[in-house]
Design an enzyme around this catalytic site. Structure first.
Site, PDB file in Angstrom:
ATOM      1  N   LEU A   1      53.043  57.649 115.468  1.00 57.89           N
ATOM      2  CA  LEU A   1      54.171  57.215 116.499  1.00 57.89           C
ATOM      3  C   LEU A   1      54.671  55.691 116.003  1.00 57.89           C
ATOM      4  CD1 LEU A   1      52.262  57.668 119.974  1.00 57.89           C
ATOM      5  CD2 LEU A   1      54.304  58.827 118.867  1.00 57.89           C
TER       6      LEU A   1
ATOM      7  N   HIS B   1      42.817  59.827 112.508  1.00 59.52           N
ATOM      8  CA  HIS B   1      43.948  58.908 112.319  1.00 59.52           C
ATOM      9  C   HIS B   1      44.027  57.523 113.101  1.00 59.52           C
ATOM     10  CE1 HIS B   1      48.663  58.746 112.032  1.00 59.52           C
ATOM     11  NE2 HIS B   1      48.337  58.183 112.812  1.00 59.52           N
TER      12      HIS B   1
HETATM   13 NI    NI Z   1      49.196  56.529 114.090  1.00 58.62          NI
END
Ligand code: NI
Length: 163
Positions: A91, A132
């Protein structure tokens, strides 16, 4: 409910090592809720606190069938098994996706908002999300794990995406 601003690459906060959380305050509980709202609003499956400007070891991960969104404080990967290559995005790096090798199955330990110890066994996309997000807490972005060739292509491509 509040939607927080997601910091974008190359914001320097994404490069800082996030600090361990020593106590669970009402602010932390509110931040966790806002992070879940922010993640869902952006159609993500994971978010780390430093992505919304808080230098703390706190992540949220969605997409678990049984428990709903999970808030994990001071998360750590304690074991990992097998590898697989799947497409990944972030994101904080909108519009860029690349294939990346990660562990297929991991066990994550951490603390929940009730100060209970958590042990999460997961695989596939959820295991990838945990790896992640925990990377984020160490100031690591998924583009850092690409080969040097792909990374230099990323730098060129991302400049074009930003325009
Ligand atoms: Ni990320």
């Amino acid at each position: 409910m509040a939607i927080l601003e997601i910091r974008k690459y190359p914001d320097p906060i994404l490069r800082r090592k996030a600090l361990p959380i020593k106590e669970i305050s009402q602010e932390l509980i509110d931040l966790s809720k806002n992070m879940i709202d922010t993640m869902r609003n952006a159609s993500g499956i994971g978010l780390a606190a430093n992505q919304v400007g808080y230098n703390l070891r706190l992540i949220v991960v969605d997409g678990l069938k049984t428990s709903g969104p999970l808030v994990v404080i001071n998360p750590e990967i304690v074991s990992s098994e097998e590898e697989e290559i799947k497409e990944e995005g972030c994101l904080s790096i909108p519009g860029y996706f690349e294939f990346l090798k990660r562990s297929k199955r991991v066990i994550v330990k951490g603390i929940d908002l009730q100060e209970k110890e958590l042990t999460i066994e997961c695989e596939g996309i959820i295991a990838r999300a945990f790896q992640h997000e925990i990377d984020h807490l160490d100031g690591i972005l998924f583009i850092d794990r690409l080969s040097p060739i792909k990374r230099s292509l990323f730098r060129k491509e991302y400049k074009n995406l930003e325009k």
